[in-house]
Motif scaffolding. Structure first.
Motif, short mmCIF file in Angstrom:
data_model
loop_
_atom_site.label_atom_id
_atom_site.label_comp_id
_atom_site.label_asym_id
_atom_site.label_seq_id
_atom_site.Cartn_x
_atom_site.Cartn_y
_atom_site.Cartn_z
N VAL A 8 0.86 -1.18 0.00
CA VAL A 8 0.00 0.00 0.00
C VAL A 8 0.90 1.23 0.00
CG1 VAL A 8 -1.76 1.29 1.29
CG2 VAL A 8 -1.81 -1.21 1.28
N SER A 9 0.64 2.16 -0.90
CA SER A 9 1.45 3.39 -0.94
C SER A 9 0.58 4.58 -1.32
CB SER A 9 2.61 3.26 -1.93
OG SER A 9 2.14 3.03 -3.25
N GLY A 10 0.76 5.68 -0.61
CA GLY A 10 0.03 6.91 -0.91
C GLY A 10 -1.47 6.80 -0.78
N LEU A 11 -1.95 5.86 0.02
CA LEU A 11 -3.39 5.64 0.12
C LEU A 11 -4.09 6.84 0.77
CD1 LEU A 11 -5.88 3.77 -0.16
CD2 LEU A 11 -5.33 2.89 2.12
N THR A 12 -5.03 7.43 0.05
CA THR A 12 -5.82 8.54 0.56
C THR A 12 -7.29 8.26 0.29
OG1 THR A 12 -4.01 10.11 0.19
CG2 THR A 12 -6.22 11.03 0.42
N ILE A 13 -8.10 8.38 1.32
CA ILE A 13 -9.54 8.11 1.20
C ILE A 13 -10.28 9.38 1.57
CG2 ILE A 13 -11.46 6.69 1.99
CD1 ILE A 13 -9.40 4.53 2.75
N THR A 48 -9.10 1.53 5.93
CA THR A 48 -7.91 1.06 5.21
C THR A 48 -8.09 -0.38 4.76
OG1 THR A 48 -6.45 2.57 6.42
CG2 THR A 48 -5.44 0.62 5.44
N THR A 49 -8.57 -1.23 5.65
CA THR A 49 -8.74 -2.64 5.28
C THR A 49 -9.86 -2.81 4.25
OG1 THR A 49 -10.19 -3.03 7.20
CG2 THR A 49 -7.85 -3.48 7.47
N LEU A 50 -10.90 -2.00 4.35
CA LEU A 50 -11.97 -2.06 3.33
C LEU A 50 -11.42 -1.66 1.96
CD1 LEU A 50 -15.01 -0.53 5.27
CD2 LEU A 50 -14.66 -2.93 4.66
N ALA A 51 -10.54 -0.66 1.94
CA ALA A 51 -9.94 -0.25 0.67
C ALA A 51 -9.09 -1.37 0.07
CB ALA A 51 -9.08 0.99 0.89
N VAL A 52 -8.38 -2.10 0.93
CA VAL A 52 -7.54 -3.21 0.46
C VAL A 52 -8.38 -4.25 -0.27
CG1 VAL A 52 -6.20 -5.20 1.27
CG2 VAL A 52 -5.69 -2.90 2.13
N LEU A 53 -9.61 -4.45 0.19
CA LEU A 53 -10.50 -5.46 -0.40
C LEU A 53 -11.45 -4.87 -1.44
CD1 LEU A 53 -11.29 -7.22 2.96
CD2 LEU A 53 -10.09 -8.29 1.05
N VAL A 62 -10.95 6.93 -3.52
CA VAL A 62 -9.65 6.43 -3.06
C VAL A 62 -8.60 6.71 -4.11
CG1 VAL A 62 -10.18 4.12 -3.95
CG2 VAL A 62 -8.40 4.41 -2.23
N SER A 63 -7.42 7.14 -3.67
CA SER A 63 -6.30 7.34 -4.56
C SER A 63 -5.06 6.71 -3.94
CB SER A 63 -6.07 8.84 -4.82
OG SER A 63 -5.83 9.53 -3.60
N GLY A 64 -4.01 6.61 -4.72
CA GLY A 64 -2.83 5.90 -4.28
C GLY A 64 -2.75 4.54 -4.94
N ASP A 65 -1.93 3.66 -4.40
CA ASP A 65 -1.75 2.34 -4.99
C ASP A 65 -1.90 1.25 -3.94
OD1 ASP A 65 -0.90 2.97 -7.81
OD2 ASP A 65 0.65 4.06 -6.72
N ILE A 66 -2.64 0.21 -4.30
CA ILE A 66 -2.76 -1.00 -3.49
C ILE A 66 -2.52 -2.18 -4.41
CG2 ILE A 66 -4.26 -2.44 -2.05
CD1 ILE A 66 -5.92 0.07 -1.44
N ASP A 67 -1.50 -2.96 -4.11
CA ASP A 67 -1.21 -4.16 -4.88
C ASP A 67 -1.40 -5.36 -3.96
OD1 ASP A 67 0.68 -6.43 -5.85
OD2 ASP A 67 0.49 -5.11 -7.58
N LEU A 68 -2.34 -6.23 -4.30
CA LEU A 68 -2.64 -7.41 -3.50
C LEU A 68 -2.35 -8.66 -4.31
CD1 LEU A 68 -3.81 -8.88 -1.04
CD2 LEU A 68 -6.10 -8.46 -1.95
N ASP A 69 -1.31 -9.36 -3.93
CA ASP A 69 -0.94 -10.62 -4.59
C ASP A 69 -0.81 -10.44 -6.10
OD1 ASP A 69 -0.23 -13.26 -4.58
OD2 ASP A 69 -2.27 -14.05 -4.45
N GLY A 70 -0.22 -9.29 -6.50
CA GLY A 70 0.01 -9.02 -7.91
C GLY A 70 -1.13 -8.34 -8.64
N THR A 71 -2.24 -8.06 -7.95
CA THR A 71 -3.39 -7.42 -8.57
C THR A 71 -3.55 -5.99 -8.07
OG1 THR A 71 -4.59 -9.52 -8.77
CG2 THR A 71 -5.89 -7.50 -8.91
N PRO A 72 -3.53 -4.98 -8.96
CA PRO A 72 -3.80 -3.61 -8.55
C PRO A 72 -5.27 -3.48 -8.14
CG PRO A 72 -2.67 -3.68 -10.68
CD PRO A 72 -3.15 -5.07 -10.39
N ILE A 73 -5.53 -2.94 -6.95
CA ILE A 73 -6.89 -2.88 -6.42
C ILE A 73 -7.56 -1.54 -6.73
CG2 ILE A 73 -8.28 -2.97 -4.31
CD1 ILE A 73 -7.08 -5.66 -5.18
N VAL A 74 -6.85 -0.44 -6.60
CA VAL A 74 -7.44 0.88 -6.85
C VAL A 74 -7.83 0.99 -8.32
CG1 VAL A 74 -7.09 3.38 -6.79
CG2 VAL A 74 -6.13 1.93 -4.98
#
Length: 268
Positions: A8-13, A48-53, A62-74
């Motif tokens: 997770v980087s630069g996550l802003t909600i 934060t955890t809701l954003a991850v999912l 939501v802005s920033g980057d979330i990478d979960l197991d190789g998948t970009p979420i944002v």
């Protein structure tokens, strides 16, 4: 060094009105690592955890980057998010009575991800449901499987929710205040169960709580949040024994039974 499971980087909600709820947050979770996110109500930890999912309420941006197991979420499509949930990551929420379908028997609810994601059916499906109920230490799994959620206790419902989360062997378990609604004895049993199961399966965990003593029992590292920002992070033992920030020190001072927590889990 291998890539983190969750980055997770630069996550802003923000709310629809533009109010910032989480600001420029960043952290990584390695495979098999157990991270605790702690903070008072309104600190942004659950958002934060809701954003991850990909589960933020409608209207929030939501802005920033979330990478979960190789998948970009944002910005991912709902189809992509559905493919990630359950397999890459699964969640256990605070109140299982609202997380479970009140009109569906427990066994059927556990069976759904097994049928949809793992293709099980017939006897193999029934066996898998029973095994999951046994793994979360529910007595009389046959009776529990036939029950509706309101017919079992709160602690049993939370174990059912945990069984559902584990059904597809996710790489990451997100536990959002999973013991807050339970009494002290049941809470301790649930924490021991989660700790044992994730160790046995080699899963990573993001464990959200307002209670540092609880986090210390089941995590290796902690991220302290206040007003939507990270104020401190580090190994649980280091943060507990020598907090750098005044806010973290206040959390440490108010944690109940802290010495018992330090003797168990990540802070040992």
């Amino acid at each position: 060094m291998s890539e983190p499971l969750l980055s997770v980087s630069g996550l802003t909600i923000r709310t629809a009105e533009g109010r910032v709820l989480v600001s420029d947050l960043g952290f990584d979770v390695a495979r098999g690592e157990r991270l605790g996110i702690i903070g008072e109500s309104g600190s942004g930890k659950s958002l934060t955890t809701l954003a991850v999912l990909g589960l933020l309420p409608a209207g929030m941006t939501v802005s920033g980057d979330i990478d979960l197991d190789g998948t970009p979420i944002v910005g991912a499509s709902e189809k992509t998010l559905i493919g990630v949930r359950g397999r890459s990551a699964a969640v256990v929420f605070q109140e299982p009575l609202t997380a479970l379908d009140p009109l569906m028997r427990v066994g059927r609810q556990i069976a759904e991800p097994l049928r949809r994601r793992r293709g099980l059916k017939g006897g193999a499906l029934r066996t898998a449901v029973t095994e999951l109920l046994e793994q979360v230490r529910l007595p009389e799994p046959g009776r529990i499987a036939r029950a509706f959620p309101h017919e079992i206790s709160g602690g049993q419902r939370q174990r059912v929710a945990l069984a559902m989360a584990l059904a597809c062997d996710p790489a990451l378990l997100v536990a959002d205040e999973p013991t807050t609604a339970l009494d002290v004895t049941v809470q301790a049993e649930m924490l021991e169960l989660i700790d044992g199961l994730v160790r046995e399966r080699g899963m990573a965990v993001v464990f959200v709580s307002h209670d540092l003593a609880v986090v210390a029992k089941v995590t290796d590292r902690v991220l302290v949040m206040k007003d939507g920002r990270a104020v401190e992070t580090g190994a649980v033992a280091d943060v507990v024994r020598a907090p750098r920030e005044a806010y973290t020190k206040a959390l440490v001072d108010s944690a109940r039974q802290l010495e018992a927590a330090l003797e168990f889990g990540g802070a040992r």
